[in-house]
Design a protein around this motif. Structure first.
Motif, mmCIF file in Angstrom:
data_model
loop_
_atom_site.group_PDB
_atom_site.id
_atom_site.type_symbol
_atom_site.label_atom_id
_atom_site.label_comp_id
_atom_site.label_asym_id
_atom_site.label_seq_id
_atom_site.Cartn_x
_atom_site.Cartn_y
_atom_site.Cartn_z
ATOM 1 N N TYR A 89 0.916 -1.232 -0.099
ATOM 2 C CA TYR A 89 0.336 -0.307 -0.038
ATOM 3 C C TYR A 89 1.013 1.154 -0.126
ATOM 4 C CZ TYR A 89 -4.536 -2.053 0.533
ATOM 5 O OH TYR A 89 -5.497 -3.292 0.425
ATOM 6 N N ALA A 90 2.196 1.170 -0.677
ATOM 7 C CA ALA A 90 3.019 1.611 -0.717
ATOM 8 C C ALA A 90 4.048 1.925 -1.245
ATOM 9 C CB ALA A 90 3.501 2.484 0.369
ATOM 10 N N VAL A 91 5.282 2.958 -2.086
ATOM 11 C CA VAL A 91 6.499 2.779 -2.765
ATOM 12 C C VAL A 91 7.631 2.740 -1.562
ATOM 13 C CG1 VAL A 91 7.908 3.431 -4.575
ATOM 14 C CG2 VAL A 91 5.002 3.573 -4.828
ATOM 15 N N GLU A 92 7.682 3.713 -0.958
ATOM 16 C CA GLU A 92 9.028 4.556 -0.334
ATOM 17 C C GLU A 92 8.641 3.727 0.814
ATOM 18 O OE1 GLU A 92 11.087 6.459 -1.017
ATOM 19 O OE2 GLU A 92 9.685 6.929 -2.597
ATOM 20 N N PRO A 93 9.940 2.638 1.314
ATOM 21 C CA PRO A 93 10.219 1.650 2.553
ATOM 22 C C PRO A 93 9.599 2.201 3.730
ATOM 23 C CG PRO A 93 12.280 1.945 1.012
ATOM 24 C CD PRO A 93 11.195 3.534 0.548
ATOM 25 N N GLU A 95 6.873 3.892 4.928
ATOM 26 C CA GLU A 95 5.467 4.093 4.064
ATOM 27 C C GLU A 95 4.945 3.082 4.525
ATOM 28 O OE1 GLU A 95 3.855 6.725 1.248
ATOM 29 O OE2 GLU A 95 4.930 8.227 1.804
ATOM 30 N N VAL A 96 5.769 1.586 3.545
ATOM 31 C CA VAL A 96 5.917 0.150 3.807
ATOM 32 C C VAL A 96 5.513 -0.334 5.094
ATOM 33 C CG1 VAL A 96 5.847 -2.051 2.391
ATOM 34 C CG2 VAL A 96 6.251 -0.124 1.315
ATOM 35 N N ALA A 97 6.577 -0.013 5.435
ATOM 36 C CA ALA A 97 6.786 -0.813 6.626
ATOM 37 C C ALA A 97 5.892 -0.395 8.002
ATOM 38 C CB ALA A 97 8.271 0.140 7.295
ATOM 39 N N HIS A 98 5.442 0.983 8.150
ATOM 40 C CA HIS A 98 4.048 1.290 8.686
ATOM 41 C C HIS A 98 3.006 0.731 8.236
ATOM 42 C CE1 HIS A 98 1.494 4.558 10.814
ATOM 43 N NE2 HIS A 98 1.267 3.936 9.497
ATOM 44 N N ASN A 99 3.037 0.724 7.249
ATOM 45 C CA ASN A 99 2.253 0.017 6.863
ATOM 46 C C ASN A 99 1.447 -1.609 7.422
ATOM 47 O OD1 ASN A 99 0.817 2.052 5.937
ATOM 48 N ND2 ASN A 99 1.398 1.482 3.496
ATOM 49 N N VAL A 100 3.206 -2.064 7.072
ATOM 50 C CA VAL A 100 3.138 -3.763 7.144
ATOM 51 C C VAL A 100 2.929 -3.958 9.043
ATOM 52 C CG1 VAL A 100 4.753 -5.388 7.571
ATOM 53 C CG2 VAL A 100 4.365 -4.370 5.320
ATOM 54 N N ALA A 101 3.536 -2.862 9.872
ATOM 55 C CA ALA A 101 3.526 -2.823 11.338
ATOM 56 C C ALA A 101 1.585 -3.208 11.881
ATOM 57 C CB ALA A 101 3.809 -1.188 11.406
ATOM 58 N N GLN A 102 0.882 -2.270 10.892
ATOM 59 C CA GLN A 102 -0.740 -2.123 11.252
ATOM 60 C C GLN A 102 -1.263 -3.245 10.764
ATOM 61 O OE1 GLN A 102 -3.247 0.664 9.172
ATOM 62 N NE2 GLN A 102 -1.489 1.608 9.000
ATOM 63 N N ILE A 103 -0.293 -4.812 10.447
ATOM 64 C CA ILE A 103 -0.901 -6.205 9.869
ATOM 65 C C ILE A 103 -0.353 -7.055 10.920
ATOM 66 C CG2 ILE A 103 -0.710 -7.764 8.380
ATOM 67 C CD1 ILE A 103 -2.413 -6.038 7.648
ATOM 68 N N VAL A 104 1.023 -5.988 11.023
ATOM 69 C CA VAL A 104 2.041 -7.108 12.578
ATOM 70 C C VAL A 104 0.673 -7.102 13.301
ATOM 71 C CG1 VAL A 104 4.159 -6.893 13.349
ATOM 72 C CG2 VAL A 104 4.098 -7.092 11.634
ATOM 73 N N ASP A 105 0.501 -5.896 13.971
ATOM 74 C CA ASP A 105 -0.464 -5.989 14.957
ATOM 75 C C ASP A 105 -1.877 -6.221 14.911
ATOM 76 O OD1 ASP A 105 2.181 -4.345 16.169
ATOM 77 O OD2 ASP A 105 0.648 -1.872 15.489
ATOM 78 N N ALA A 106 -2.349 -6.746 13.757
ATOM 79 C CA ALA A 106 -3.357 -7.281 14.081
ATOM 80 C C ALA A 106 -3.444 -8.895 13.987
ATOM 81 C CB ALA A 106 -3.935 -6.836 11.970
ATOM 82 N N GLY A 107 -1.844 -9.272 14.811
ATOM 83 C CA GLY A 107 -1.617 -10.348 14.804
ATOM 84 C C GLY A 107 -1.232 -11.406 13.548
ATOM 85 N N ALA A 108 -0.883 -10.864 12.543
ATOM 86 C CA ALA A 108 -0.475 -12.338 11.297
ATOM 87 C C ALA A 108 0.753 -12.491 11.788
ATOM 88 C CB ALA A 108 -0.179 -11.447 10.411
ATOM 89 N N ALA A 109 1.469 -13.798 11.570
ATOM 90 C CA ALA A 109 2.292 -14.086 11.764
ATOM 91 C C ALA A 109 3.524 -14.029 10.368
ATOM 92 C CB ALA A 109 2.038 -15.934 11.832
ATOM 93 N N GLY A 110 2.903 -13.838 9.073
ATOM 94 C CA GLY A 110 3.437 -13.421 7.850
ATOM 95 C C GLY A 110 2.361 -12.374 6.785
ATOM 96 N N ILE A 111 3.401 -11.766 6.008
ATOM 97 C CA ILE A 111 3.074 -11.540 4.529
ATOM 98 C C ILE A 111 3.466 -12.294 3.013
ATOM 99 C CG2 ILE A 111 2.157 -9.359 5.679
ATOM 100 C CD1 ILE A 111 4.183 -8.142 4.588
ATOM 101 N N ASN A 112 2.191 -12.171 2.202
ATOM 102 C CA ASN A 112 3.008 -11.860 1.542
ATOM 103 C C ASN A 112 3.381 -10.463 0.646
ATOM 104 O OD1 ASN A 112 2.973 -14.684 0.668
ATOM 105 N ND2 ASN A 112 1.566 -14.775 -0.984
ATOM 106 N N PHE A 113 4.771 -10.542 0.056
ATOM 107 C CA PHE A 113 4.616 -8.834 -0.522
ATOM 108 C C PHE A 113 5.622 -8.990 -1.959
ATOM 109 C CE2 PHE A 113 8.008 -5.662 -0.147
ATOM 110 C CZ PHE A 113 7.115 -4.463 -0.420
ATOM 111 N N GLU A 114 4.767 -8.373 -2.654
ATOM 112 C CA GLU A 114 5.065 -8.647 -3.950
ATOM 113 C C GLU A 114 5.969 -6.893 -4.435
ATOM 114 O OE1 GLU A 114 1.078 -6.831 -5.980
ATOM 115 O OE2 GLU A 114 1.207 -8.147 -4.962
ATOM 116 N N ASP A 115 7.104 -7.358 -5.346
ATOM 117 C CA ASP A 115 7.735 -6.521 -6.669
ATOM 118 C C ASP A 115 6.588 -5.785 -7.871
ATOM 119 O OD1 ASP A 115 8.270 -8.443 -8.197
ATOM 120 O OD2 ASP A 115 10.077 -9.004 -7.691
ATOM 121 N N GLN A 116 5.867 -6.192 -7.959
ATOM 122 C CA GLN A 116 5.293 -5.444 -9.519
ATOM 123 C C GLN A 116 5.135 -3.871 -8.769
ATOM 124 O OE1 GLN A 116 1.519 -5.971 -10.353
ATOM 125 N NE2 GLN A 116 0.495 -7.228 -8.485
#
Length: 256
Positions: A89-93, A95-116
């Motif tokens: 949900y972002a391009v800049e590193p 910003e991406v990390a900030h967004n991933v932190a929300q998924i971490v805080d939701a309790g997830a164990a991991g993500i798929n993260f694509e390069d397209q």
């Protein structure tokens, strides 16, 4: 079970030649059904989650909505849950990390993260994608979370002619190696179906390799023999369920 323990278990399930099989889900109900069937972990698919909520794929579903869906799915099962987070949900590193932190805080164990490049064509330069992965790893490390970053390359999905996939292997290996050095946990190569090419990726990249089941892809036993460590089904389960639902509804309405 605490989140960090789930994340460790999830990582341990990725074993070369003994692939973790993930039958992708889209909500709490489908997560419970797959868990009851014997799954060892739960994985969403971005296309499926988006479609189930009335959105197109490609980060069209709002991030707050996706985060809440992730939270509900995590609460619905004791199994580790990985979320298909597309391009972050972002391009800049940062910003991406900030967004991933929300998924971490939701309790997830991991993500798929694509390069397209979401919403455009092509893939991000290797250096940028590697920095995006590093930024995610910094955030998860700060939380002391062994979070599984399944780094996906879209090289093969973006080349519709499978006969040309052999010419992309070295570029894919370069990306897999760079993503590993940046802190990725796995390497996802959706769209690749040729067994010889899959075997080359598995032999050359240190990360556990994830293959997506689709027409033309070898069966799970063959993939295991090639060295694959993870097999996922993408949007297939959702599409099959919706087709089944449509047929059942047609039977009902056709009889009235």
């Amino acid at each position: 079970m605490e989140q960090a323990q789930k994340a460790r278990i999830f990582a341990e399930l990725h074993r070369k030649r003994e692939p973790l099989v993930l039958y992708n889900i889209w909500d709490a109900g489908s997560a419970r059904a797959v868990a009851a069937a014997g799954a060892k972990a739960i994985a969403t698919g971005s296309w499926s989650v988006a479609a189930a909520n009335g959105y197109r794929d490609g980060e069209a579903i709002p991030l707050p909505r996706l985060t809440e869906i992730a939270r509900v799915i995590v609460a619905a099962t004791d199994l580790p849950v990985t979320i298909d987070f597309e391009g972050g949900y972002a391009v800049e590193p940062d910003e991406v990390a900030h967004n991933v932190a929300q998924i971490v805080d939701a309790g997830a164990a991991g993500i798929n993260f694509e390069d397209q490049i979401v919403g455009a064509t092509g893939v991000h330069p290797i250096a940028l994608q590697a920095e995006r992965i590093r930024a995610i790893r910094r955030v998860t490390a700060a939380r002391d979370m062994p979070f599984f970053i399944n780094a996906r390359t879209d090289l093969f999905l973006q080349e519709a002619d499978a006969n040309r996939h052999g010419g992309l292997i070295e570029a894919a290996i370069e990306r897999g190696t760079a993503y590993a050095e940046a802190g990725a946990s796995g390497f996802f190569v959706p769209g690749l179906a040729d067994p010889d090419l899959i075997g080359r990726i598995c032999a050359a990249v240190a990360l556990p390799v994830n293959v997506m089941m689709r027409p033309g892809v070898p069966d799970i036993a063959t993939l295991a023999g090639l060295g694959v460590a993870r097999v996922s089904y993408g949007p297939g389960p959702y599409r099959a369920m919706v087709e089944w639902l449509g047929r059942q509804a047609a039977t009902v309405y056709g009889a009235t």
